[in-house]
Design an enzyme around this catalytic site. Structure first.
Site, PDB file in Angstrom:
ATOM      1  N   THR A  67      52.106  24.790  62.608  1.00  0.00           N
ATOM      2  CA  THR A  67      52.158  26.072  63.328  1.00  0.00           C
ATOM      3  C   THR A  67      51.647  25.971  64.756  1.00  0.00           C
ATOM      4  O   THR A  67      51.824  26.900  65.536  1.00  0.00           O
ATOM      5  CB  THR A  67      51.323  27.137  62.596  1.00  0.00           C
ATOM      6  OG1 THR A  67      49.952  26.706  62.551  1.00  0.00           O
ATOM      7  CG2 THR A  67      51.837  27.350  61.184  1.00  0.00           C
ATOM      8  N   CYS A 127      41.998  27.083  64.390  1.00  0.00           N
ATOM      9  CA  CYS A 127      41.145  28.091  63.753  1.00  0.00           C
ATOM     10  C   CYS A 127      39.709  27.607  63.662  1.00  0.00           C
ATOM     11  O   CYS A 127      39.420  26.415  63.809  1.00  0.00           O
ATOM     12  CB  CYS A 127      41.628  28.381  62.330  1.00  0.00           C
ATOM     13  SG  CYS A 127      43.358  28.842  62.177  1.00  0.00           S
ATOM     14  N   CYS A 154      38.162  30.636  58.741  1.00  0.00           N
ATOM     15  CA  CYS A 154      39.362  31.472  58.888  1.00  0.00           C
ATOM     16  C   CYS A 154      39.899  31.916  57.522  1.00  0.00           C
ATOM     17  O   CYS A 154      40.053  31.098  56.604  1.00  0.00           O
ATOM     18  CB  CYS A 154      40.452  30.707  59.625  1.00  0.00           C
ATOM     19  SG  CYS A 154      41.935  31.698  59.928  1.00  0.00           S
ATOM     20  N   ARG A 207      45.606  31.455  54.840  1.00  0.00           N
ATOM     21  CA  ARG A 207      45.857  30.518  53.753  1.00  0.00           C
ATOM     22  C   ARG A 207      45.551  29.093  54.210  1.00  0.00           C
ATOM     23  O   ARG A 207      45.920  28.694  55.314  1.00  0.00           O
ATOM     24  CB  ARG A 207      47.318  30.616  53.304  1.00  0.00           C
ATOM     25  CG  ARG A 207      47.577  29.892  51.986  1.00  0.00           C
ATOM     26  CD  ARG A 207      48.982  30.131  51.491  1.00  0.00           C
ATOM     27  NE  ARG A 207      49.956  29.338  52.234  1.00  0.00           N
ATOM     28  CZ  ARG A 207      51.242  29.248  51.922  1.00  0.00           C
ATOM     29  NH1 ARG A 207      51.715  29.945  50.913  1.00  0.00           N
ATOM     30  NH2 ARG A 207      52.049  28.509  52.635  1.00  0.00           N
ATOM     31  N   ARG A 266      47.323  26.870  70.039  1.00  0.00           N
ATOM     32  CA  ARG A 266      46.912  28.192  70.511  1.00  0.00           C
ATOM     33  C   ARG A 266      45.932  28.806  69.511  1.00  0.00           C
ATOM     34  O   ARG A 266      45.949  28.489  68.321  1.00  0.00           O
ATOM     35  CB  ARG A 266      48.119  29.103  70.696  1.00  0.00           C
ATOM     36  CG  ARG A 266      48.995  29.256  69.478  1.00  0.00           C
ATOM     37  CD  ARG A 266      50.253  30.073  69.750  1.00  0.00           C
ATOM     38  NE  ARG A 266      51.145  30.084  68.602  1.00  0.00           N
ATOM     39  CZ  ARG A 266      51.021  30.870  67.543  1.00  0.00           C
ATOM     40  NH1 ARG A 266      50.019  31.746  67.510  1.00  0.00           N
ATOM     41  NH2 ARG A 266      51.871  30.824  66.542  1.00  0.00           N
ATOM     42  N   CYS A 321      44.058  31.136  66.879  1.00  0.00           N
ATOM     43  CA  CYS A 321      44.470  31.988  65.763  1.00  0.00           C
ATOM     44  C   CYS A 321      44.135  33.447  66.068  1.00  0.00           C
ATOM     45  O   CYS A 321      43.040  33.755  66.556  1.00  0.00           O
ATOM     46  CB  CYS A 321      43.743  31.540  64.497  1.00  0.00           C
ATOM     47  SG  CYS A 321      43.999  32.594  63.074  1.00  0.00           S
ATOM     48  N   CYS A 353      41.184  34.737  63.049  1.00  0.00           N
ATOM     49  CA  CYS A 353      39.764  34.375  63.115  1.00  0.00           C
ATOM     50  C   CYS A 353      39.222  34.339  64.543  1.00  0.00           C
ATOM     51  O   CYS A 353      38.007  34.275  64.743  1.00  0.00           O
ATOM     52  CB  CYS A 353      39.517  33.034  62.429  1.00  0.00           C
ATOM     53  SG  CYS A 353      40.271  31.601  63.245  1.00  0.00           S
TER      54      CYS A 353
END
Length: 351
Positions: free
Chosen positions: A33, A37, A41, A44, A66, A68, A71
């Site tokens: 993705t 994080c 966080c 999932r 980038r 999250c 969180c």
């Protein structure tokens, strides 16, 4: 903050537990993705093979990740701010503030501050203050300050506390530490073992090092640790230690050799727990943290394992990742695998 663990297995365990005490200590990025994080966080959990770790948000963003949106890893929580402010006070205010004064400074009850601080750092405010005092004492002694100057400069209230083995963290007298081991005679030898070259070193009080690797780097490392000690290569003087280690590697389970090693109070607690792991068995970093009554201190346990100076005597090789993967080892992952397999086979055969 306490030093950030660089061991991937300790970091992955923290992510699996969504460990809020690790927030701010490191960050993880998900390759699929391109999002990074904080360890706690609520999203999932990703697959392990898709995860990479970063020490800072800037490092993650420089790698194309980038932040999250759930969180918000670049924001500082109220709890983190309280911990950072208390650490600042413990680092800069003399005399060291008590728990009540620290709690008042951040607007928390003493009980809640104790809980929040320990969750974030793995130690209580008092434990943190003792560790920082030990670091200051070592720094003062390395500059050549007298023991008296160093102990008061580091914040010791009296000479009694600097000689207290429970709080000094030196592993030797302050005078000897100041002298870089001057006055100590350390006998050492590098011998062949079933796991390759093994360095064994000891003072008259006990072992200071049992390590694996190549002879020249091992010897250089020992000299750097004790620059003013008298180092004597003397295999004959160490014959009893060496024979006990060889027998242990080939199946003798007991290995009760005396030690003369430095370590903090927390490290000693971890090392004592490791000695209790039965031959042929393993425990995870999280299980060791439970064993010492510090279930949130998984990161600190991993650091204590990595700092162990006496392989085999303190069996840090028996600590593995949650799930059973071997994880890291100061003297090489392949050596750890071989050692675990050897112990498991010998234990099953009843040797």
């Amino acid at each position: 903050m306490t030093p950030i663990s660089s061991l991937p297995e300790a970091r992955w365990e923290a992510v699996q537990r969504r460990d809020a005490s690790s927030d701010g200590q490191f960050y993880y990025g998900v390759r699929s993705t391109r999002v990074y994080c904080r360890p706690s966080c609520p999203s999932r959990r990703p697959r392990r093979e898709n995860v990479t770790f970063f020490d800072t948000p800037a490092e993650a963003e420089a790698s194309g990740y980038r932040a999250c949106l759930r969180c918000k890893p670049t924001e500082v929580s109220a709890g983190q701010w309280a911990v950072l402010h208390v650490q600042h006070l413990l680092d800069t205010v003399e005399p060291t503030p008590g728990l009540a004064a620290l709690a008042g400074a951040v607007g928390l009850s003493p009980f809640h501050l104790q809980r929040v601080f320990k969750a974030a750092t793995g130690v209580s405010p008092k434990g943190y203050a003792l560790a920082r005092r030990s670091e200051r004492l070592k720094a003062e002694l390395r500059t050549g300050a007298s023991v008296t100057q160093a102990l008061y400069g580091a914040g010791h209230p009296s000479a009694r506390t600097v000689y207290d083995r429970a709080t000094d963290g030196l592993g030797m007298s302050p005078g000897r530490y100041r002298a870089g081991g001057a006055g100590q005679t350390i006998r050492y030898a590098v011998v062949e073992s079933v796991l390759g070259p093994m360095l064994v070193a000891a003072t008259e009080r006990g072992l200071v090092a049992v390590r694996f690797g190549e002879a020249e780097p091992l010897t250089a490392e020992l000299r750097n640790e004790y620059p003013r000690a008298t180092l004597e290569e003397d295999e004959a003087a160490l014959r009893g230690h060496i024979e006990a280690l060889h027998k242990h590697l080939t199946g003798r389970r007991d290995l009760a050799l005396p030690g003369d090693t430095a370590g903090t109070a927390f490290q000693r607690r971890v090392w004592d727990a490791l000695r209790g792991i039965p031959y042929g068995e393993t425990r995870s970093y999280a299980e060791v943290a439970e064993m010492i009554g510090e279930p949130k201190a998984v990161r600190a346990v991993a650091q204590a394992c990595a700092a162990n100076p006496v392989a085999l005597v303190v069996p840090c090789h028996r600590v593995v990742r949650t799930g059973g993967a071997p994880g890291g080892y100061r003297w090489g992952l392949e050596r750890k695998r071989e050692l675990l397999e050897r112990e498991r086979a010998l234990a099953q055969s009843g040797t």
